[in-house]
Design a protein around this motif. Structure first.
Motif, PDB file in Angstrom:
ATOM      1  N   UNK A 110      -3.377  22.987 -32.735  1.00 23.08           N
ATOM      2  CA  UNK A 110      -3.643  21.311 -32.335  1.00 23.08           C
ATOM      3  C   UNK A 110      -4.083  21.254 -30.988  1.00 23.08           C
ATOM      4  N   UNK A 111      -5.032  20.556 -30.628  1.00 28.02           N
ATOM      5  CA  UNK A 111      -5.331  20.073 -29.155  1.00 28.02           C
ATOM      6  C   UNK A 111      -5.460  18.638 -29.040  1.00 28.02           C
ATOM      7  N   UNK A 112      -4.709  18.285 -27.824  1.00 32.76           N
ATOM      8  CA  UNK A 112      -4.679  16.692 -27.639  1.00 32.76           C
ATOM      9  C   UNK A 112      -5.221  16.142 -26.368  1.00 32.76           C
ATOM     10  N   UNK A 113      -5.865  17.293 -25.764  1.00 33.53           N
ATOM     11  CA  UNK A 113      -6.504  16.800 -24.431  1.00 33.53           C
ATOM     12  C   UNK A 113      -7.938  17.096 -24.442  1.00 33.53           C
ATOM     13  N   UNK A 114      -8.829  16.419 -23.778  1.00 31.08           N
ATOM     14  CA  UNK A 114     -10.141  16.839 -23.710  1.00 31.08           C
ATOM     15  C   UNK A 114     -10.395  17.727 -22.305  1.00 31.08           C
ATOM     16  N   UNK A 115     -11.473  18.149 -22.439  1.00 34.82           N
ATOM     17  CA  UNK A 115     -12.206  18.877 -21.278  1.00 34.82           C
ATOM     18  C   UNK A 115     -13.632  18.645 -21.111  1.00 34.82           C
ATOM     19  N   UNK A 116     -14.005  18.848 -19.862  1.00 31.24           N
ATOM     20  CA  UNK A 116     -15.610  18.606 -19.545  1.00 31.24           C
ATOM     21  C   UNK A 116     -16.237  19.975 -19.551  1.00 31.24           C
ATOM     22  N   UNK A 117     -17.497  19.933 -20.036  1.00 30.21           N
ATOM     23  CA  UNK A 117     -18.202  21.246 -20.186  1.00 30.21           C
ATOM     24  C   UNK A 117     -19.581  20.971 -19.494  1.00 30.21           C
ATOM     25  N   UNK A 118     -20.250  21.773 -19.469  1.00 26.96           N
ATOM     26  CA  UNK A 118     -21.763  21.690 -18.546  1.00 26.96           C
ATOM     27  C   UNK A 118     -22.638  21.344 -19.366  1.00 26.96           C
ATOM     28  N   UNK A 119     -22.258  21.012 -20.600  1.00 27.00           N
ATOM     29  CA  UNK A 119     -23.359  20.444 -21.716  1.00 27.00           C
ATOM     30  C   UNK A 119     -22.593  19.800 -22.697  1.00 27.00           C
TER      31      UNK A 119
ATOM     32  N   UNK B 187     -22.561  26.751 -12.586  1.00 27.71           N
ATOM     33  CA  UNK B 187     -23.929  26.515 -12.981  1.00 27.71           C
ATOM     34  C   UNK B 187     -23.892  24.928 -13.169  1.00 27.71           C
ATOM     35  N   UNK B 188     -22.845  24.169 -12.860  1.00 26.85           N
ATOM     36  CA  UNK B 188     -22.648  22.646 -12.987  1.00 26.85           C
ATOM     37  C   UNK B 188     -22.975  22.302 -11.477  1.00 26.85           C
ATOM     38  N   UNK B 189     -24.053  21.230 -11.328  1.00 26.74           N
ATOM     39  CA  UNK B 189     -24.263  20.564 -10.040  1.00 26.74           C
ATOM     40  C   UNK B 189     -23.594  19.437  -9.996  1.00 26.74           C
ATOM     41  N   UNK B 190     -22.790  18.652 -10.952  1.00 28.35           N
ATOM     42  CA  UNK B 190     -22.173  17.809 -10.973  1.00 28.35           C
ATOM     43  C   UNK B 190     -20.999  17.474  -9.825  1.00 28.35           C
ATOM     44  N   UNK B 191     -21.058  16.842  -8.857  1.00 31.55           N
ATOM     45  CA  UNK B 191     -19.672  16.810  -8.124  1.00 31.55           C
ATOM     46  C   UNK B 191     -19.333  14.871  -8.008  1.00 31.55           C
ATOM     47  N   UNK B 192     -18.003  14.938  -8.074  1.00 27.75           N
ATOM     48  CA  UNK B 192     -17.596  13.464  -8.121  1.00 27.75           C
ATOM     49  C   UNK B 192     -16.146  13.456  -7.319  1.00 27.75           C
TER      50      UNK B 192
ATOM     51  N   UNK C 263      -5.432  13.716 -19.623  1.00 27.42           N
ATOM     52  CA  UNK C 263      -6.545  12.949 -19.342  1.00 27.42           C
ATOM     53  C   UNK C 263      -6.411  11.880 -18.310  1.00 27.42           C
ATOM     54  N   UNK C 264      -5.875  12.574 -17.140  1.00 28.65           N
ATOM     55  CA  UNK C 264      -5.506  11.877 -15.954  1.00 28.65           C
ATOM     56  C   UNK C 264      -6.620  11.539 -15.123  1.00 28.65           C
ATOM     57  N   UNK C 265      -7.398  10.453 -14.982  1.00 29.85           N
ATOM     58  CA  UNK C 265      -8.223   9.997 -13.932  1.00 29.85           C
ATOM     59  C   UNK C 265      -7.630  10.160 -12.548  1.00 29.85           C
ATOM     60  N   UNK C 266      -7.683  10.877 -11.739  1.00 32.42           N
ATOM     61  CA  UNK C 266      -7.569  10.705 -10.176  1.00 32.42           C
ATOM     62  C   UNK C 266      -8.439  11.348  -9.205  1.00 32.42           C
ATOM     63  N   UNK C 267      -8.092  11.487  -7.989  1.00 32.23           N
ATOM     64  CA  UNK C 267      -9.013  11.958  -6.973  1.00 32.23           C
ATOM     65  C   UNK C 267      -9.523  13.312  -7.120  1.00 32.23           C
ATOM     66  N   UNK C 268     -10.630  13.698  -6.522  1.00 33.19           N
ATOM     67  CA  UNK C 268     -10.949  15.073  -6.829  1.00 33.19           C
ATOM     68  C   UNK C 268     -11.867  15.545  -5.391  1.00 33.19           C
ATOM     69  N   UNK C 269     -12.273  16.737  -5.333  1.00 33.55           N
ATOM     70  CA  UNK C 269     -13.037  17.369  -4.346  1.00 33.55           C
ATOM     71  C   UNK C 269     -14.407  17.539  -4.535  1.00 33.55           C
ATOM     72  N   UNK C 270     -15.296  16.922  -3.786  1.00 36.32           N
ATOM     73  CA  UNK C 270     -16.709  17.510  -3.946  1.00 36.32           C
ATOM     74  C   UNK C 270     -17.372  18.590  -3.547  1.00 36.32           C
ATOM     75  N   UNK C 271     -16.217  19.745  -3.220  1.00 39.80           N
ATOM     76  CA  UNK C 271     -16.561  20.996  -2.917  1.00 39.80           C
ATOM     77  C   UNK C 271     -16.584  21.863  -3.949  1.00 39.80           C
ATOM     78  N   UNK C 272     -16.438  21.310  -5.045  1.00 38.37           N
ATOM     79  CA  UNK C 272     -16.684  22.223  -6.308  1.00 38.37           C
ATOM     80  C   UNK C 272     -16.934  21.173  -7.416  1.00 38.37           C
ATOM     81  N   UNK C 273     -17.781  21.469  -8.573  1.00 37.78           N
ATOM     82  CA  UNK C 273     -18.028  20.602  -9.460  1.00 37.78           C
ATOM     83  C   UNK C 273     -17.161  20.460 -10.482  1.00 37.78           C
TER      84      UNK C 273
END
Length: 719
Positions: A386-395, A482-487, A466-476
């Motif tokens: 069972x998986x109940x959380x999402x993850x971001x991928x490079x594609x 291989x991921x150039x998306x920062x936020x 799936x918590x949206x919160x602050x992040x660092x632009x020093x890492x993708x």
């Protein structure tokens, strides 16, 4: 008396992304009573080291850190190698003036000061109680602290700046300012804010890309206590064989003696039994639950089948209406060695010509980096668990369960002759409502506690999925090179996210109830057992029971509820001597206990309230090791009146028919505030032959307040 402890340092990661460092170091650690002079403490440390290392110059060089503020200790490396929906809307009542004086200490990976969540415009100078100093470094303009146990191998950024994103995420959950329009590439857009947005954040960077060191953790705790923080939040895990092996447990004990509550994450190794970490009873241990917002990703196939998946964070918009779909069964690398399973879609498993420009169905943990390198434009990953959380991928990617995966394989195979015409598409994730919330996240670590059989952990659960919160632009956003998306915002899951939710809730309560002790705050915040109220009167209407098959071993006392916590009623209070007695009952010696208490402690001189666990804990748990053993135990408890000056509380027991729960002193009459009353809970029942556990509860009620304690009986052999 002088005691030297050999401390095997293991990586402390309960982070939801990033890997554990497998290198282990060995340190010798001394802890004793604090000395008046820092110079005399340093001289003592060198003298003690010389007695072990023999060479004075080597002894001084081997010392890594002296702890001279909150406790007297040192660490030295020896040459030993071994490898919201929390009922807190924007309009929630706040005591802003006091809140702005609250300092939340966070031990983590640092902080990204350019994130909007940490805009300190209008905050003014730190509170006068703040004793901390500033460190300024690369990519950093704020005043926080960083530690690294081996400066000769410092990473690229020698500053408190967050290269990992984890510390920024946790900090903004606790005390980030309100920012409208926060989102992750359009996903989960709304106002982001911490639980106490007017409070101050003191970041102690003790974790780096290669992991966390016990020496740094203890140094951060030492400074945080001395600097004047009000609460400490640590979203860092690490299994320990005893409390003596856990530097944060030692540091948290010293924090408790100074009136500082330490909150820690329970770990991300669920749903397996006995996976819970950070279990010292003087620590608030937090598991992760879902909330009423979730993410849904739609996958559509050429045969008209649509699969809506709630375990994905896909921020890619499809560039075409359809894409060809294939599987490793049709695209295996012809030269693949027998020891590699092509369905894992790992390096070298697929024929690049057969997968380029296609969506590929994989099983279990596929390598997004590899798939992207061979030209795959999307992946569908089938999972057995069972998986109940999402993850971001490079594609573009999405998880599906085994049943859905089998349907997709059938679809692929039915059209394999026309492989390029078997179309599919993965749409961008959308935000939907989760009416079933809250339930415990599958990854959230469960009890029972391995270190002690008498403590129920986790203490409580809070949103961590799936918590949206602050992040660092020093890492993708995926932490992939291989991921150039920062936020400046990201969506992450883990008990690491649940922990600062509880820290902020405790801070919120502290702004109204200034004389809260750590034990009072830990006295189950969902059921109003806190501290003496000042002027706040709120109506309690919120009833919640978090859902999970593993019951209290998964969610402890229940789900966090900060608003109800403002009306205490009764509390279960504890002092350092109560915890010392607990350690005595756990077979710790007086010498070892002095490591925690900072004084010579004799077990024979400590009072004992008796009962199964001999600790005035708000929960009551009984562990049975033999299925043929009958249930028979008693719990002695003391409650302190912090509600109405005169009150009569009556005991209300809820229990299954098989379990007999008797309360001796069914009624407690209080004549003044802070009066203490005792009771005894006797539990009897037959053996747990065909069942895993039994849940019951004791509630003290004066019609205005409801003070509820969970009662949990479980059989370890069936966990």
């Amino acid at each position: 008396m002088i005691t030297l402890f050999l401390l095997a340092v293991q990586p402390h990661w309960s982070f939801t992304h990033g890997s554990s460092d497998t290198v282990r170091k060995a340190y010798i650690v001394y802890m004793g009573e604090a000395l008046q002079s820092k110079t005399s403490a340093t001289d003592l440390h060198h003298s003690l080291l010389s007695s072990v290392v023999r060479d004075t110059s080597i002894a001084q060089q081997s010392k890594i850190h002296s702890y001279t503020k909150s406790f007297n200790a040192f660490a030295a490396m020896l040459e030993v190698l071994n490898n919201y929906f929390l009922k807190m809307p924007q309009s929630v009542k706040r005591n802003n003036q006091i809140e702005s004086n609250i300092i939340v200490g966070v031990l983590d990976t640092g902080i990204y000061m350019d994130s909007p969540s940490f805009d300190d415009k209008g905050f003014g100078l730190p509170p006068s109680k703040w004793k901390g100093s500033c460190q300024v470094g690369v990519n950093f303009t704020g005043c926080n602290k960083f530690y690294h146990d081996n400066p000769s191998t410092f990473p690229s950024i020698e500053s408190p700046a967050d290269e990992e994103g984890h510390g920024s995420h946790a900090s903004s959950i606790a005390a980030g300012v309100s920012i409208a329009g926060a989102n992750l590439y359009g996903l989960a857009e709304g106002t982001a804010r911490g639980g106490v947005p007017s409070a101050r954040i003191a970041m102690y960077k003790v974790c780096w890309l290669e992991g966390c060191s016990d020496v740094d953790l203890l140094a951060g705790m030492d400074d945080a206590i001395n600097d004047g923080v009000d609460l400490i939040s640590i979203s860092i895990g690490g299994a320990a064989s005893s409390y003596l092996d856990d530097p944060i447990a030692i540091g948290a004990f010293h924090a408790m003696m100074k009136g500082i509550l330490t909150t820690r994450s329970a770990g991300n190794d669920g749903p397996y039994a006995s996976s819970v970490e950070n279990t010292a009873p003087w620590i608030m241990t937090v598991g992760a639950s879902t909330m009423d917002r979730q993410f849904s990703t739609l996958g559509k196939f050429g045969n008209g089948v649509e699969i809506a998946v709630r375990t994905s964070v896909n921020i890619f918009l499809p560039k075409s209406r359809i894409y060809p779909l294939t599987s490793p069964g049709n695209a295996t690398n012809g030269s693949l060695t027998p020891d590699k399973d092509p369905w894992t879609c790992d390096f070298g498993t697929l024929d690049q010509k057969k997968v380029r420009g296609k969506i590929v169905l994989c099983k279990e943990k596929a390598s997004a980096g590899y798939l992207k390198s061979v030209g795959v434009i999307g992946m569908i990953i089938t999972l057995q668990e069972k998986v109940d959380t999402g993850f971001s991928f490079t594609l573009p990617a999405v998880y599906v369960d085994a049943n859905a995966g089998d349907k997709i394989i059938t679809y692929i195979n039915s059209t394999k002759v026309r492989l390029t015409l078997s179309p599919a598409v993965i749409y961008k994730t959308k935000t939907t409502r989760n009416a079933a919330a809250p339930f415990v996240a599958s990854f959230s670590s469960r009890g029972p506690v391995n270190v002690s059989s008498t403590i129920l952990k986790p203490n409580i659960v809070a949103p961590g999925v799936d918590i949206l919160a602050g992040y660092s632009k020093l890492i993708s956003i995926t932490a992939s090179p291989d991921d150039n998306r920062v936020n400046v915002y990201n969506v992450i899951s883990g008990t690491s996210m649940a922990c600062p939710h509880v820290t902020s809730a405790a801070a919120y309560v502290k702004t109204f109830l200034l004389d809260c002790s750590p034990a009072a705050i830990k006295s189950c915040p969902n059921d109003n057992r806190f501290c003496k109220p000042l002027v706040v009167k709120l109506v309690i209407t919120y009833e919640l029971k978090v859902k999970d098959d593993q019951a209290e071993l998964a969610y402890g006392a229940d789900h966090i509820d900060p608003i109800r916590a403002l009306q205490p009623g009764l509390i279960y209070n504890l002092s350092k001597y109560d915890y010392a007695r607990f350690l005595c009952n756990e077979n710790y010696t007086g010498i070892a206990i002095s490591l925690f208490t900072n004084e010579n402690t004799s077990c024979s001189s400590l009072p004992n309230i008796g009962g199964q666990d001999a600790l005035n804990y708000p929960s009551m748990s009984l562990q049975l090791n033999n299925p043929n053993s009958s249930i028979s135990t008693m719990f002695h408890r003391k409650v302190t009146n912090v509600g109405s000056e005169k009150a009569i509380y009556k005991a209300i027991v809820k229990a299954p028919a098989i379990l007999k729960v008797t309360v001796v002193a069914k009624q407690l009459a209080f004549s003044h505030l802070h009066e203490e009353k005792s009771s005894m809970v006797v539990i009897k029942g037959p053996p747990l032959n065909n069942i895993t556990s039994l849940s019951a509860s004791l509630e003290w009620s004066d019609t205005k307040h409801k003070v509820k304690s969970p009662i949990f009986v479980y059989l370890t052999q069936k966990m």
